[in-house]
Scaffold this motif. Sequence first.
Motif, mmCIF file in Angstrom:
data_model
loop_
_atom_site.group_PDB
_atom_site.id
_atom_site.type_symbol
_atom_site.label_atom_id
_atom_site.label_comp_id
_atom_site.label_asym_id
_atom_site.label_seq_id
_atom_site.Cartn_x
_atom_site.Cartn_y
_atom_site.Cartn_z
ATOM 1 N N ALA A 62 0.831 -1.210 0.000
ATOM 2 C CA ALA A 62 0.000 0.000 0.000
ATOM 3 C C ALA A 62 0.862 1.255 0.000
ATOM 4 C CB ALA A 62 -0.933 -0.002 1.218
ATOM 5 N N GLY A 63 1.960 1.242 0.741
ATOM 6 C CA GLY A 63 2.847 2.394 0.763
ATOM 7 C C GLY A 63 3.499 2.649 -0.581
ATOM 8 N N LYS A 64 3.923 1.590 -1.261
ATOM 9 C CA LYS A 64 4.551 1.764 -2.574
ATOM 10 C C LYS A 64 3.552 2.305 -3.596
ATOM 11 C CE LYS A 64 7.980 -1.858 -1.751
ATOM 12 N NZ LYS A 64 8.405 -3.240 -2.053
ATOM 13 N N ARG A 65 2.296 1.811 -3.510
ATOM 14 C CA ARG A 65 1.273 2.363 -4.419
ATOM 15 C C ARG A 65 1.044 3.841 -4.132
ATOM 16 N NH1 ARG A 65 -1.530 -2.489 -3.305
ATOM 17 N NH2 ARG A 65 -2.872 -1.360 -1.832
ATOM 18 N N ALA A 66 1.006 4.190 -2.862
ATOM 19 C CA ALA A 66 0.751 5.593 -2.498
ATOM 20 C C ALA A 66 1.851 6.516 -2.998
ATOM 21 C CB ALA A 66 0.603 5.720 -0.986
ATOM 22 N N LEU A 67 3.100 6.051 -3.010
ATOM 23 C CA LEU A 67 4.212 6.880 -3.463
ATOM 24 C C LEU A 67 4.076 7.251 -4.941
ATOM 25 C CD1 LEU A 67 7.296 5.302 -1.646
ATOM 26 C CD2 LEU A 67 6.269 7.536 -1.224
ATOM 27 N N HIS A 68 3.357 6.426 -5.720
ATOM 28 C CA HIS A 68 3.178 6.714 -7.141
ATOM 29 C C HIS A 68 1.942 7.573 -7.401
ATOM 30 C CE1 HIS A 68 5.912 3.232 -7.373
ATOM 31 N NE2 HIS A 68 6.319 3.794 -8.494
ATOM 32 N N GLU A 69 1.170 7.875 -6.353
ATOM 33 C CA GLU A 69 -0.003 8.728 -6.529
ATOM 34 C C GLU A 69 0.399 10.197 -6.411
ATOM 35 O OE1 GLU A 69 -2.872 7.687 -7.360
ATOM 36 O OE2 GLU A 69 -2.781 5.524 -6.988
ATOM 37 N N GLN A 98 -4.146 14.320 -2.884
ATOM 38 C CA GLN A 98 -4.801 13.727 -1.722
ATOM 39 C C GLN A 98 -4.644 12.217 -1.676
ATOM 40 O OE1 GLN A 98 -8.879 15.244 -1.924
ATOM 41 N NE2 GLN A 98 -8.499 16.382 -0.029
ATOM 42 N N ALA A 99 -4.648 11.555 -2.841
ATOM 43 C CA ALA A 99 -4.513 10.098 -2.855
ATOM 44 C C ALA A 99 -3.193 9.680 -2.205
ATOM 45 C CB ALA A 99 -4.596 9.572 -4.287
ATOM 46 N N ARG A 100 -2.112 10.373 -2.528
ATOM 47 C CA ARG A 100 -0.823 10.046 -1.904
ATOM 48 C C ARG A 100 -0.836 10.398 -0.421
ATOM 49 N NH1 ARG A 100 4.706 12.648 -4.114
ATOM 50 N NH2 ARG A 100 3.642 14.560 -3.529
ATOM 51 N N LEU A 101 -1.421 11.551 -0.063
ATOM 52 C CA LEU A 101 -1.433 11.981 1.338
ATOM 53 C C LEU A 101 -2.182 10.980 2.211
ATOM 54 C CD1 LEU A 101 -0.696 14.399 3.234
ATOM 55 C CD2 LEU A 101 -3.006 15.248 2.812
ATOM 56 N N TYR A 102 -3.392 10.589 1.794
ATOM 57 C CA TYR A 102 -4.187 9.672 2.607
ATOM 58 C C TYR A 102 -3.585 8.262 2.601
ATOM 59 C CZ TYR A 102 -7.973 13.002 3.383
ATOM 60 O OH TYR A 102 -8.720 14.064 3.800
ATOM 61 N N GLY A 103 -3.021 7.841 1.463
ATOM 62 C CA GLY A 103 -2.400 6.515 1.405
ATOM 63 C C GLY A 103 -1.209 6.403 2.343
ATOM 64 N N ALA A 146 8.469 9.128 2.937
ATOM 65 C CA ALA A 146 7.437 10.139 2.727
ATOM 66 C C ALA A 146 8.041 11.545 2.734
ATOM 67 C CB ALA A 146 6.360 10.019 3.807
ATOM 68 N N GLY A 147 9.017 11.775 3.614
ATOM 69 C CA GLY A 147 9.676 13.081 3.624
ATOM 70 C C GLY A 147 10.414 13.369 2.333
ATOM 71 N N GLU A 148 11.098 12.346 1.791
ATOM 72 C CA GLU A 148 11.791 12.539 0.518
ATOM 73 C C GLU A 148 10.798 12.820 -0.609
ATOM 74 O OE1 GLU A 148 13.990 8.966 0.105
ATOM 75 O OE2 GLU A 148 15.521 9.501 1.597
ATOM 76 N N ALA A 149 9.665 12.103 -0.617
ATOM 77 C CA ALA A 149 8.637 12.348 -1.645
ATOM 78 C C ALA A 149 8.076 13.763 -1.524
ATOM 79 C CB ALA A 149 7.502 11.318 -1.513
ATOM 80 N N ALA A 150 7.925 14.243 -0.305
ATOM 81 C CA ALA A 150 7.419 15.613 -0.106
ATOM 82 C C ALA A 150 8.401 16.641 -0.630
ATOM 83 C CB ALA A 150 7.150 15.851 1.378
ATOM 84 N N ARG A 151 9.686 16.394 -0.420
ATOM 85 C CA ARG A 151 10.681 17.352 -0.918
ATOM 86 C C ARG A 151 10.755 17.324 -2.438
ATOM 87 N NH1 ARG A 151 13.210 15.506 3.778
ATOM 88 N NH2 ARG A 151 14.319 13.860 2.652
ATOM 89 N N ALA A 198 4.758 16.869 3.862
ATOM 90 C CA ALA A 198 5.815 17.135 4.838
ATOM 91 C C ALA A 198 5.226 17.363 6.232
ATOM 92 C CB ALA A 198 6.631 18.348 4.397
ATOM 93 N N THR A 199 4.094 18.069 6.305
ATOM 94 C CA THR A 199 3.444 18.295 7.597
ATOM 95 C C THR A 199 2.916 16.995 8.179
ATOM 96 O OG1 THR A 199 2.788 20.493 6.818
ATOM 97 C CG2 THR A 199 1.675 19.651 8.761
ATOM 98 N N LEU A 200 2.403 16.099 7.327
ATOM 99 C CA LEU A 200 1.931 14.789 7.804
ATOM 100 C C LEU A 200 3.070 14.016 8.464
ATOM 101 C CD1 LEU A 200 -0.053 12.407 8.006
ATOM 102 C CD2 LEU A 200 0.627 11.774 5.680
ATOM 103 N N VAL A 201 4.237 13.993 7.817
ATOM 104 C CA VAL A 201 5.381 13.274 8.389
ATOM 105 C C VAL A 201 5.732 13.857 9.757
ATOM 106 C CG1 VAL A 201 7.815 12.732 8.080
ATOM 107 C CG2 VAL A 201 6.272 12.653 6.120
#
Length: 870
Positions: A76-83, A86-91, A115-120, A128-131
């Motif tokens: 689920a995390g790997k799928r979310a990284l490709h979104e 909001q889809a990536r944030l909630y995933g 997640a932090g790297e994806a946000a940057r 970034a705020t979620l992390v």
Amino acid sequence: MRRLLIPVLMIGTLAAGAAWGRTSASPSGAPPSGAPPSVASSTVSPLGQKLEQLSREIGAHEAREAPRDNEDIERAGKRALHERGQARLYGLWRVLYAYKSNQIPERFDAWARLAGEAARRGHDPALATLVELETLAYRHETRGYRAFTDADWTRFMTRSGPDIRAMAGIERVRHLGQVGRWAQAARLAADLTSDLERRGRLSQPLLAELHQVHSYTLSDIGDKEGALEHMAQAARLDERDAFHIRRIERLYDIAYTAAELGELDAAERFAGLHHKMVLAYGDRNLLTWDRFLCARIAARREAPARVLACLEPAAAALASPDRRLQVLMLGQRALAKAQLGRAAEAREDLRRLRAAPVALAPRDPHAEALIEAYIDQAEGRGAEAFRQLDAWRRIDGAEEDRAHSRSVTEMSSALDSELRAKRDESRRLTEEVRLSRSLARASVVIALLLAVLVAGGVAWAVHQRRASRRFKDAQEHAEAANKAKSAFLAVMSHELRTPLNGMLGVGQALRGGELTAEQKEQIDLIMDSGDTLLVLLNDILDLSKIEAGKLEIAPTVGDIVQTCARLVGGYQPTALEKGVGLTFKLESQAPGPLMFDGVRVRQCLTNLVSNALKFTTHGKVEVALACYPEDDGRIRIRLRVADTGIGMNAATVAKLFRPFTQADASTTRNFGGTGLGLNITRRLVEMMRGEIRVESEEGLGSVFTIEMLVDPAEPSELPVREIEAGDEDTGFVALQGRRVLVVDDHPVNRRVIRLFLEPFECDLVEAENGQQALDVLDGQPIDIVLMDVNMPVMDGLEATRRLRQDPRFSRLPVVALTADVMSAQIKTCLDAGCDAHVAKPIDLRNLLSAMDRCLARTTAREVMAGLGAL
């Protein structure tokens, strides 16, 4: 969700507890090392039935294979990284929350980093705020609920957007419940529930977790049935989409709640299922929770020997606790040992308990006093034990009174908030029912009216349907035939260009060598035949596009005088060879820049001039251009082509513009041609809002006149004139010794280009599609790329776009090769990042000129960049 409640209970009087402890210390009182024993019960209470129903809703009794190493969460995390968005944030929230709530530090830290790297990379402040939020929440839960400050809550709840507010709200509800501020927790939970219910399916995981967290608040204030109802809503929202670890967590909560409700038989059944699922899952962090649950139920059973048996697998971790849960388990073990009379071991555990950092868990003097009293009793100091227990009783009573006074108001407010939420929901449901009934009545009236309308229109509809079906069938047959014809012509035209490209390419290469007069004549014959076939193919393709409605006029800014003069100049060698005069004159003032389709104007003029030269054996061909302004600001263009050729009679003129039609059979025999040129010219002129006329007299010649209206353009918009092949130096010095990447799916085309470039000692690298071209560019240096547009796997336009995204190839020259010379196709190539465009079949001089220009421009840019760096 784990609720870390201090498992300190009053065990009755000290003497009775000690006597029972000696009985339960017997070997028969200890459970096996696995799950706690199940105690059968002949009857099940209503609360027990609700708990059983809840366990079925989460699928606790279903046999399913447990994923290893949290595979479902990782996927689920790997799928979310490709979104995105909001889809990536909630995933990613689901992944971080699952690891956080079960306190699995290694995987939580790893995903917080990802997640932090994806946000940057994506410049995503919400992610970034979620992390930051979940990292702080993890520390908050494992360090005694002291990590968040009021400033943190304000920032996350009011300044970080609605999505982060909802995620932070769940953490806030749990925090308020833990510190006893139940009224605020209930009000916030009600507000968040209304907000999340309006957001739709994407927010369902958050809504499920909110129900689960709110159930803990209701359980704490004594509303056990309300707590079970919220747990059931959480299970229904999760459905079958919850992570396996979340199902284990839900089962833990059911077992814990059953123990709190006094349903110990049900609690042990659920704890046994929890133990099996944890063993199958194999996560050591979950095993710690499982041992804590086992000890908790044993303590409620007043079985200290079972408490010790439950905690035995965690003995190594309890020697030096570094988590809040381990501190609580240490307190459980110290009390159980003291109750069993193992004073020395209990005192050592009490020492470790007091030495634990306050940041992990706050000190509980009352619990320590109770353990101390049992230790004194075990060591034979009954009077001292009684005094300590009595002192603990007085202190605990006073504290209980103070806590009671504080909590009554909180409980009342919390229950009032919950009641208001239920009333609001009831009113909403009542309103929905009332509205549904009104809609039902309105629907009946509308249905009657529709029935009348339908009855009146059925006969007319049947008649129209029959007529339209016949018309539609005829139209579909005609369209299908037209599409089939157009598709066949387009495919055949495209496919024939490859062998034609090979034939003309080899002919051009041979022309550059030393030939005898006979060989030169043969090569000229090949080239003339190829050119004739090329004109025929182009005419067929244009005709198919026109009939299919796919040919569009694309006006651009240009100089029509310069366009016509250049085209007539290109036919001077042909006119000189036939001994015919060819002139161009401007019969009015130059109009300046105009908006017209230069490609189609040249095509029309080419057809007229080539026909005039073909049918004129002596005399002259005169091309005249006149431009006159109209009252509405537009410009009227008049192009006239007059010849002294064979002329035509009235019957021939009448059928002149039909496709595949010529004057008679002798015309085809003597002059050749297919009769397509004039038909295409007429259609193109009409598409450009113009008309074409012809005046002819047999034996004297013909005059063709094109008139059309065009819009003027500002002089500043006139593009800089590109250098044509004939204007350039013929040396092509920039090509010498270059490394050229040729990308074409057909070997004939690649072979032709190799023949063209052999005299320049170029090093050619070949690729059959765009993906192979990108692979080649990654592995070796290239000076220029010749890129075919239509290829399998990856076409040339997509390959060029990807190439331009890499900074290494931002200045690499790319020349597009395509059979489509329409302005729209050329613009598409340039927009994709190509530097130039060469049509197929490839003309040697055009190809060399385009490559030379691109390389020269690249060299000039590099020199200017170097000077700028200095």
